[in-house]
Design a protein around this motif. Structure first.
Motif, PDB file in Angstrom:
ATOM      1  N   MET A   1      41.134  56.217  52.811  1.00  0.00           N
ATOM      2  CA  MET A   1      41.157  55.040  51.944  1.00  0.00           C
ATOM      3  C   MET A   1      39.773  54.412  51.866  1.00  0.00           C
ATOM      4  O   MET A   1      39.004  54.455  52.811  1.00  0.00           O
ATOM      5  N   ILE A   2      39.454  53.804  50.740  1.00  0.00           N
ATOM      6  CA  ILE A   2      38.219  53.048  50.601  1.00  0.00           C
ATOM      7  C   ILE A   2      38.432  51.702  51.277  1.00  0.00           C
ATOM      8  O   ILE A   2      39.341  50.954  50.940  1.00  0.00           O
ATOM      9  N   ASP A   3      37.585  51.413  52.295  1.00  0.00           N
ATOM     10  CA  ASP A   3      37.843  50.251  53.123  1.00  0.00           C
ATOM     11  C   ASP A   3      36.940  49.058  52.801  1.00  0.00           C
ATOM     12  O   ASP A   3      36.773  48.157  53.599  1.00  0.00           O
ATOM     13  N   SER A   4      36.310  49.052  51.618  1.00  0.00           N
ATOM     14  CA  SER A   4      35.435  47.944  51.252  1.00  0.00           C
ATOM     15  C   SER A   4      36.126  47.067  50.206  1.00  0.00           C
ATOM     16  O   SER A   4      36.611  47.550  49.197  1.00  0.00           O
ATOM     17  N   THR A   5      36.176  45.742  50.467  1.00  0.00           N
ATOM     18  CA  THR A   5      36.794  44.816  49.518  1.00  0.00           C
ATOM     19  C   THR A   5      35.744  44.073  48.705  1.00  0.00           C
ATOM     20  O   THR A   5      35.979  43.717  47.559  1.00  0.00           O
ATOM     21  N   ASP A   6      34.577  43.814  49.302  1.00  0.00           N
ATOM     22  CA  ASP A   6      33.484  43.166  48.584  1.00  0.00           C
ATOM     23  C   ASP A   6      32.603  44.269  48.008  1.00  0.00           C
ATOM     24  O   ASP A   6      31.970  45.012  48.743  1.00  0.00           O
ATOM     25  N   THR A   7      32.570  44.420  46.703  1.00  0.00           N
ATOM     26  CA  THR A   7      31.943  45.592  46.089  1.00  0.00           C
ATOM     27  C   THR A   7      30.543  45.331  45.554  1.00  0.00           C
ATOM     28  O   THR A   7      30.020  46.127  44.792  1.00  0.00           O
ATOM     29  N   ARG A   8      29.908  44.236  45.935  1.00  0.00           N
ATOM     30  CA  ARG A   8      28.546  43.927  45.491  1.00  0.00           C
ATOM     31  C   ARG A   8      27.576  44.200  46.640  1.00  0.00           C
ATOM     32  O   ARG A   8      27.706  43.626  47.733  1.00  0.00           O
ATOM     33  N   TYR A   9      26.628  45.078  46.409  1.00  0.00           N
ATOM     34  CA  TYR A   9      25.669  45.463  47.439  1.00  0.00           C
ATOM     35  C   TYR A   9      24.241  45.323  46.920  1.00  0.00           C
ATOM     36  O   TYR A   9      24.011  45.304  45.704  1.00  0.00           O
ATOM     37  N   ASP A  10      23.302  45.265  47.865  1.00  0.00           N
ATOM     38  CA  ASP A  10      21.894  45.362  47.479  1.00  0.00           C
ATOM     39  C   ASP A  10      21.547  46.815  47.157  1.00  0.00           C
ATOM     40  O   ASP A  10      20.884  47.104  46.160  1.00  0.00           O
ATOM     41  N   ILE A  11      22.014  47.729  48.029  1.00  0.00           N
ATOM     42  CA  ILE A  11      21.686  49.144  47.881  1.00  0.00           C
ATOM     43  C   ILE A  11      22.935  49.976  48.151  1.00  0.00           C
ATOM     44  O   ILE A  11      23.660  49.725  49.123  1.00  0.00           O
ATOM     45  N   VAL A  12      23.182  50.963  47.317  1.00  0.00           N
ATOM     46  CA  VAL A  12      24.231  51.954  47.558  1.00  0.00           C
ATOM     47  C   VAL A  12      23.551  53.304  47.755  1.00  0.00           C
ATOM     48  O   VAL A  12      22.742  53.724  46.918  1.00  0.00           O
ATOM     49  N   ILE A  13      23.873  53.970  48.873  1.00  0.00           N
ATOM     50  CA  ILE A  13      23.305  55.276  49.197  1.00  0.00           C
ATOM     51  C   ILE A  13      24.395  56.323  49.026  1.00  0.00           C
ATOM     52  O   ILE A  13      25.425  56.279  49.699  1.00  0.00           O
ATOM     53  N   ALA A  14      24.172  57.262  48.123  1.00  0.00           N
ATOM     54  CA  ALA A  14      25.107  58.368  47.920  1.00  0.00           C
ATOM     55  C   ALA A  14      24.712  59.499  48.856  1.00  0.00           C
ATOM     56  O   ALA A  14      23.673  60.131  48.674  1.00  0.00           O
ATOM     57  N   GLY A  15      25.508  59.731  49.876  1.00  0.00           N
ATOM     58  CA  GLY A  15      25.209  60.766  50.858  1.00  0.00           C
ATOM     59  C   GLY A  15      24.982  60.162  52.228  1.00  0.00           C
ATOM     60  O   GLY A  15      24.066  59.349  52.404  1.00  0.00           O
ATOM     61  N   GLY A  16      25.813  60.565  53.209  1.00  0.00           N
ATOM     62  CA  GLY A  16      25.700  60.026  54.558  1.00  0.00           C
ATOM     63  C   GLY A  16      25.300  61.056  55.581  1.00  0.00           C
ATOM     64  O   GLY A  16      25.645  60.937  56.756  1.00  0.00           O
ATOM     65  N   GLY A  17      24.566  62.096  55.146  1.00  0.00           N
ATOM     66  CA  GLY A  17      24.016  63.071  56.084  1.00  0.00           C
ATOM     67  C   GLY A  17      22.858  62.465  56.861  1.00  0.00           C
ATOM     68  O   GLY A  17      22.709  61.246  56.946  1.00  0.00           O
ATOM     69  N   MET A  18      22.006  63.308  57.409  1.00  0.00           N
ATOM     70  CA  MET A  18      20.952  62.799  58.295  1.00  0.00           C
ATOM     71  C   MET A  18      19.955  61.908  57.562  1.00  0.00           C
ATOM     72  O   MET A  18      19.487  60.912  58.110  1.00  0.00           O
ATOM     73  N   ILE A  19      19.626  62.230  56.315  1.00  0.00           N
ATOM     74  CA  ILE A  19      18.679  61.404  55.569  1.00  0.00           C
ATOM     75  C   ILE A  19      19.326  60.106  55.107  1.00  0.00           C
ATOM     76  O   ILE A  19      18.770  59.012  55.284  1.00  0.00           O
ATOM     77  N   GLY A  20      20.516  60.195  54.520  1.00  0.00           N
ATOM     78  CA  GLY A  20      21.199  58.992  54.055  1.00  0.00           C
ATOM     79  C   GLY A  20      21.494  58.028  55.191  1.00  0.00           C
ATOM     80  O   GLY A  20      21.293  56.810  55.066  1.00  0.00           O
ATOM     81  N   ALA A  21      21.968  58.563  56.321  1.00  0.00           N
ATOM     82  CA  ALA A  21      22.248  57.716  57.481  1.00  0.00           C
ATOM     83  C   ALA A  21      20.970  57.087  58.018  1.00  0.00           C
ATOM     84  O   ALA A  21      20.942  55.896  58.358  1.00  0.00           O
ATOM     85  N   SER A  22      19.890  57.869  58.094  1.00  0.00           N
ATOM     86  CA  SER A  22      18.610  57.333  58.590  1.00  0.00           C
ATOM     87  C   SER A  22      18.106  56.206  57.701  1.00  0.00           C
ATOM     88  O   SER A  22      17.583  55.199  58.194  1.00  0.00           O
ATOM     89  N   LEU A  23      18.245  56.362  56.389  1.00  0.00           N
ATOM     90  CA  LEU A  23      17.803  55.322  55.466  1.00  0.00           C
ATOM     91  C   LEU A  23      18.595  54.033  55.691  1.00  0.00           C
ATOM     92  O   LEU A  23      18.014  52.938  55.760  1.00  0.00           O
ATOM     93  N   ALA A  24      19.901  54.138  55.822  1.00  0.00           N
ATOM     94  CA  ALA A  24      20.729  52.947  56.027  1.00  0.00           C
ATOM     95  C   ALA A  24      20.353  52.234  57.325  1.00  0.00           C
ATOM     96  O   ALA A  24      20.246  51.001  57.367  1.00  0.00           O
ATOM     97  N   ILE A  25      20.126  52.998  58.385  1.00  0.00           N
ATOM     98  CA  ILE A  25      19.752  52.409  59.674  1.00  0.00           C
ATOM     99  C   ILE A  25      18.374  51.764  59.587  1.00  0.00           C
ATOM    100  O   ILE A  25      18.147  50.668  60.102  1.00  0.00           O
TER     101      ILE A  25
END
Length: 414
Positions: A1-25
């Motif tokens: 299930m999609i667990d986000s209720t507030d859908t307004r973000y500063d940045i959305v990253i498509a891809g949670g592999g090593m690069i996407g995860a590193s960017l978010a961190i």
């Protein structure tokens, strides 16, 4: 299930592999609201970024993880590379690079992707301003307004729209988001597969990484934990299925013939896998309110083990551009065309050099031309004796050439 209720973000990253995860961190100290959309559920072994492949981390990537507060966890499972030995099978001449001569403790470190993935997943969980939405994928985008809108679909078919100032495509060389951005990529099929796994050499590698060029392609042996060696053996695509299907004894015999006996007898090969090898290069790095990082922007041949490190420098440069914009104006628009243009200009030279370098090496050592074979022998000798050549090459391999972002210098964003 999609667990986000507030859908307004500063940045959305498509891809949670090593690069996407590193960017978010890396972005988390800036207090930005970030969403990571990842198709593979956390903890599943199918996540292609977090498999049993090994990744060589450059000096600049090490500094990034230090600045992000992750290095202590990474180094606990990493093996330092203090020497690199390069040879051409059946040819005269070899080259080497030594960490001591370069004035560093290690030229890089080798870590199993699965282990690094665990460190990144743990850090993501602790990042209070990051929402990880998975399993879900971006199925459509609209970047024509004041906000970019990413339409996502969960594994059970639920749909949701996420608004953001900036959309980042970090979903790999076969990026689904890149064409949605209207960006094309030029791809070159090398006609090769990389067979990967690990084995036990009779003689320890002693923190030395080996790169040996063979008739089919390069063969790399990298030091990992417990005196084992991770291997990346590039073979022709038409032979990959046969090589992968060999029993352990026959496989080791063929790999031994390709590598030689510098490390004695090779034994106890582990689970093997193979993936196709190609070069991909996005024709541009940005579009309206969107940007490419990592393999979405550039997929390299594994010959120099630089793909992940190049992607991490993308992350560092993008973070720098965002941090600078917000330091001057806390309400700065992260999708501003000038900000994206600065990122693209910064990354163009570094990406171009690595693409040319890796592609050039593959083509040079893959050629059957007698004149080029002779040039390879002379080149490897010259690599060791011409002043400055080895140090310059080492600097590029460590990711320390050119203008470096803060994180690549080990300086925290905040």
């Amino acid at each position: 299930m999609i667990d986000s209720t507030d859908t307004r973000y500063d940045i959305v990253i498509a891809g949670g592999g090593m690069i996407g995860a590193s960017l978010a961190i890396a972005l988390s100290p800036l207090g930005l609201r970030v969403a990571v959309v990842e198709a593979v559920a956390r903890g599943e072994t199918r996540q292609p970024s977090f498999d049993d492949r090994s990744t060589a981390l450059s000096r600049s990537t090490q500094r990034m993880f230090e600045a992000m507060g992750l290095w202590d966890d990474v180094i606990a499972a990493a093996t330092p590379i203090r020497r690199i030995h390069v040879s051409d099978r059946g040819r005269f001449g070899f080259s080497h690079i030594d960490a001591t001569q370069q004035g560093v403790a290690a030229l890089g470190y080798v870590v199993i992707n699965r282990v690094l993935g665990g460190v990144l997943q743990s850090a993501l969980t602790k990042a209070g301003t990051v929402d990880v939405i998975c399993p879900a994928r971006v199925v459509d985008i609209d970047t024509g307004g004041d906000l970019a809108v990413a339409r996502i679909e969960s594994a059970d078919g639920e749909h949701q729209e996420l608004g953001c100032q900036l959309l980042v495509a970090a979903d790999g060389a076969n990026s689904a988001v890149r064409p949605m951005m209207g960006v094309c990529a030029k791809k070159t099929d090398y006609g090769q597969h990389a067979v990967i796994g690990n084995l036990l050499p009779e003689k320890p590698l002693d923190n030395c990484a080996y790169e040996r060029f063979t008739d089919q392609g390069p063969l790399a042996l990298l030091p990992v934990a417990d005196d084992r060696a991770a291997f990346v053996w590039t073979v022709s695509s038409h032979d990959a299925e046969r090589v992968l299907g060999l029993d352990d004894e026959a496989f080791l015999d063929e790999l031994q013939e390709a590598f030689g006996y510098r490390l004695g007898r090779l034994s106890r090969v582990g689970k093997r896998a193979a993936y196709p090898v190609s070069l991909s290069k996005a024709l541009r790095l940005t579009a309206e309110r969107s940007v490419l990082v990592g393999n979405s922007a550039h997929g390299l041949h594994p010959v120099a083990a630089q793909g992940f490190n190049l992607g991490m420098r993308d992350v560092a440069a993008l973070c720098d551009c965002i941090a600078d914009a917000r330091s001057h104006d806390p309400s700065a628009d992260l999708g501003d065309p000038d900000l994206l243009a600065r990122y693209a200009q910064w990354r163009r030279d570094d990406q171009g050099k690595l693409v040319r370098l890796t592609d050039g090496i593959v083509r040079l050592f893959g050629s059957s031309s007698p004149s080029l074979k002779a040039a390879r022998n002379i080149g490897m000798i010259g690599f060791d004796i011409v002043p400055g050549v080895r140090s310059l090459f080492a600097k590029h391999m460590m990711g320390l050439a050119g203008r470096l972002p803060r994180l690549s210098r080990g300086v925290p964003l905040k």
